[in-house]
Write an enzyme that holds these catalytic residues in place. Structure first.
Site, PDB file in Angstrom:
ATOM      1  N   VAL A 138       0.830  -1.202   0.000  1.00 18.67           N
ATOM      2  CA  VAL A 138       0.000   0.000   0.000  1.00 18.67           C
ATOM      3  C   VAL A 138       0.866   1.254   0.000  1.00 18.67           C
ATOM      4  O   VAL A 138       0.647   2.181  -0.793  1.00 18.67           O
ATOM      5  CB  VAL A 138      -0.952   0.013   1.221  1.00 18.67           C
ATOM      6  CG1 VAL A 138      -1.771   1.306   1.235  1.00 18.67           C
ATOM      7  CG2 VAL A 138      -1.871  -1.194   1.197  1.00 18.67           C
ATOM      8  N   GLY A 175     -10.794  -1.589   2.796  1.00 20.50           N
ATOM      9  CA  GLY A 175      -9.952  -1.132   1.701  1.00 20.50           C
ATOM     10  C   GLY A 175     -10.427   0.125   1.011  1.00 20.50           C
ATOM     11  O   GLY A 175     -10.497   1.200   1.601  1.00 20.50           O
ATOM     12  N   GLY A 196      -5.866  -4.802  -1.460  1.00 23.26           N
ATOM     13  CA  GLY A 196      -5.095  -4.511  -2.669  1.00 23.26           C
ATOM     14  C   GLY A 196      -4.328  -3.221  -2.496  1.00 23.26           C
ATOM     15  O   GLY A 196      -4.837  -2.255  -1.909  1.00 23.26           O
ATOM     16  N   GLU A 211      -9.734   5.976   6.906  1.00 19.06           N
ATOM     17  CA  GLU A 211     -10.642   5.362   5.939  1.00 19.06           C
ATOM     18  C   GLU A 211     -10.125   4.019   5.440  1.00 19.06           C
ATOM     19  O   GLU A 211     -10.899   3.094   5.178  1.00 19.06           O
ATOM     20  CB  GLU A 211     -10.859   6.308   4.757  1.00 19.06           C
ATOM     21  CG  GLU A 211     -11.876   5.824   3.744  1.00 19.06           C
ATOM     22  CD  GLU A 211     -13.285   5.759   4.316  1.00 19.06           C
ATOM     23  OE1 GLU A 211     -13.789   4.630   4.493  1.00 19.06           O
ATOM     24  OE2 GLU A 211     -13.861   6.822   4.603  1.00 19.06           O
ATOM     25  N   VAL A 218     -10.664  -0.035   7.270  1.00 19.77           N
ATOM     26  CA  VAL A 218     -11.781  -0.976   7.137  1.00 19.77           C
ATOM     27  C   VAL A 218     -12.230  -1.030   5.684  1.00 19.77           C
ATOM     28  O   VAL A 218     -12.523   0.004   5.081  1.00 19.77           O
ATOM     29  CB  VAL A 218     -12.974  -0.560   8.028  1.00 19.77           C
ATOM     30  CG1 VAL A 218     -14.136  -1.533   7.823  1.00 19.77           C
ATOM     31  CG2 VAL A 218     -12.571  -0.514   9.494  1.00 19.77           C
ATOM     32  N   LYS A 276     -12.033  -4.949  12.710  1.00 26.93           N
ATOM     33  CA  LYS A 276     -12.826  -4.006  11.923  1.00 26.93           C
ATOM     34  C   LYS A 276     -14.196  -3.774  12.546  1.00 26.93           C
ATOM     35  O   LYS A 276     -14.738  -2.667  12.475  1.00 26.93           O
ATOM     36  CB  LYS A 276     -12.951  -4.531  10.490  1.00 26.93           C
ATOM     37  CG  LYS A 276     -11.607  -4.569   9.772  1.00 26.93           C
ATOM     38  CD  LYS A 276     -11.663  -5.340   8.473  1.00 26.93           C
ATOM     39  CE  LYS A 276     -10.304  -5.408   7.805  1.00 26.93           C
ATOM     40  NZ  LYS A 276     -10.292  -6.247   6.592  1.00 26.93           N
TER      41      LYS A 276
END
Length: 442
Positions: free
Chosen positions: A17, A135, A308, A130, A133, A206
């Site tokens: 990321v 993605g 991702g 943001e 949780v 989450k």
């Protein structure tokens, strides 16, 4: 018009990321500056190993192992290291220096969220998360801001892509859990040690974040009931499909009232039977989705990529633009809202429907005995399916014939259901309680 100086951004971590955040920040600097109202200057990227192989070819001069010095020269710190330490210490240092912090670290927020929010509030800084949780799915900002004037009754979501990928292949392709997990690992959806995913730990973290936001109440991680998917069998998935359901691992956060009439909230993670007509039943592969039920807004569905590198980077950059705008416009950060301070209720107060699968002795009176045990605990039978497991007539010395009972119940308290299962386990006509699944979204 007076131009605002560049906003200095420090990035901690250059994994899947972090490297994508850096790439997009460098490649789209002009566009992002136009949206933020000021230039976004990436002052450095803190990494553990300067020579490590990365997904993106990053400018060498931006890499450093001195995270603390990088933090002290930043207006905004983006933490994408993951884990608890050193992330916690570095985030606190950034907040105490007055910098805004953007993080995608669900484990850190679930374990130390209140501490971090207090630190931010004390200095007027802002903590954005943001990306923590689901993605790329925008769910934190809607709960935090868009629904701030509404009363959220329930949040129910598929928030772990790995388990959804596994359960989806079990449902659509008939694979076993082990085979589906092996393929998820091969594709990179599951880690070498998949425990956090398949045992529900990731989803529970989450759930803590979502429940705290939705109900303006601090919900600690230890208060989240957690069950994983390791007990889900091919037979259960097939039976669910025949009954009009699909099995999903759900994180469920809801307002409840206990037996004494006290209002509270509950958060839980467990495999659930979702009716085929419910929107969550159509979430396939490694996708995530969150279904929100609010008093005024009604039912809302948020769907998209739950993981991702580049997808999650999108959420991080959205927070970054918001943080930069706050620097340009001025004003204190938005404090976390824990004013409701509702009581955290145990799972025993939850009311839902259930599907109980029993292996029983195939003889007259079994169904009456089982129904009597359910009735004794106030659990009402809605449907019954019976499948014979062996011949109904046995000869001398042979094992008694068996059958499978699948019992669907009307809505009942979890505590009543637990007492029912305990009695069924010891009933002479019941060989075993094969499974108990909750029905959600019906």
């Amino acid at each position: 018009m007076i131009e605002y100086r560049n906003v200095r951004v420090a990035l901690l971590g250059a994994g899947s990321v972090g490297s994508q955040v850096a790439r997009l920040l460098l490649e789209q600097s002009d566009e992002l500056a136009g949206r933020a109202g000021a230039g976004l200057e990436l002052t450095g990227i803190a990494v553990r190993d300067l020579d490590a192989t990365r997904d993106v070819d990053l400018p060498r001069e931006l890499l450093t192992t001195d995270a603390e010095s990088l933090i002290l020269g930043a207006d905004i710190v983006v933490e994408l290291i993951g884990g608890i330490e050193p992330a916690r210490s570095l985030v606190l240092k950034a907040l105490n220096s007055g910098a805004d912090v953007i993080t995608g670290n669900k484990a850190l927020l679930a374990s130390h969220g209140p501490e971090l929010f207090r630190a931010a509030e004390q200095v007027g800084a802002q903590l954005y998360y943001e990306a923590a949780v689901a993605g790329a799915i925008p769910i934190i900002r809607p709960l935090r801001e868009s629904l701030a004037g509404d009363t959220v009754e329930r949040v129910m979501g598929i928030v772990n892509g790995t388990t959804n990928f596994i359960l989806d292949r079990m449902d659509t392709l008939g694979e076993s859990l082990d085979d589906a997990l092996a393929y998820a690992t091969e594709l990179g959806y599951a880690e070498a040690d998949p425990t956090a995913d398949i045992e529900g730990y990731d989803a529970a973290q989450k759930a803590t974040i979502l429940a705290s936001l939705a109900f303006h109440t601090s919900v600690p991680l230890v208060a989240v009931h957690r069950e994983g998917i390791t007990g889900v069998t091919h037979e259960q998935v097939v039976a669910a499909r025949k009954a009009g359901y699909v099995v999903k691992l759900l994180a469920i956060c809801e307002r409840l009232v206990d037996d004494e009439g006290v209002a509270g909230v509950s958060a839980r993670v467990h495999p659930s039977l979702v009716p085929l007509g419910h929107p969550l039943a159509a979430v396939h592969g490694a996708k995530n989705a969150v279904f929100v039920e609010a008093q005024a807004a009604g039912d809302l569905m948020f769907y998209g990529a739950g993981a991702g590198g580049v997808e999650t980077a999108s959420a991080v950059l959205g927070d970054l633009v918001s943080a930069a705008r706050r620097h340009v416009i001025g004003g204190p950060g938005l404090a976390e809202s824990n004013h409701a301070d509702l009581r955290i209720l145990p799972i025993g107060t939850v009311t839902t429907r259930y599907q109980i699968t029993l292996d029983v002795t195939d003889q007259p009176g079994v169904l009456a005995t089982v129904a009597g045990i359910l009735s004794h605990h106030g659990v009402s039978v809605e449907t019954v399916q019976q499948t014979s497991g062996s011949q109904s007539v046995t000869g001398p010395g042979e094992a008694p014939a068996t059958a499978t009972l699948i019992i669907g119940t009307h809505r009942a308290r979890e505590a009543s259901l637990a007492a029912t299962v305990a009695d069924l386990t010891t009933a002479p006509v019941v060989n075993s309680v094969t499974s108990v699944l909750r029905v959600e979204g019906a």
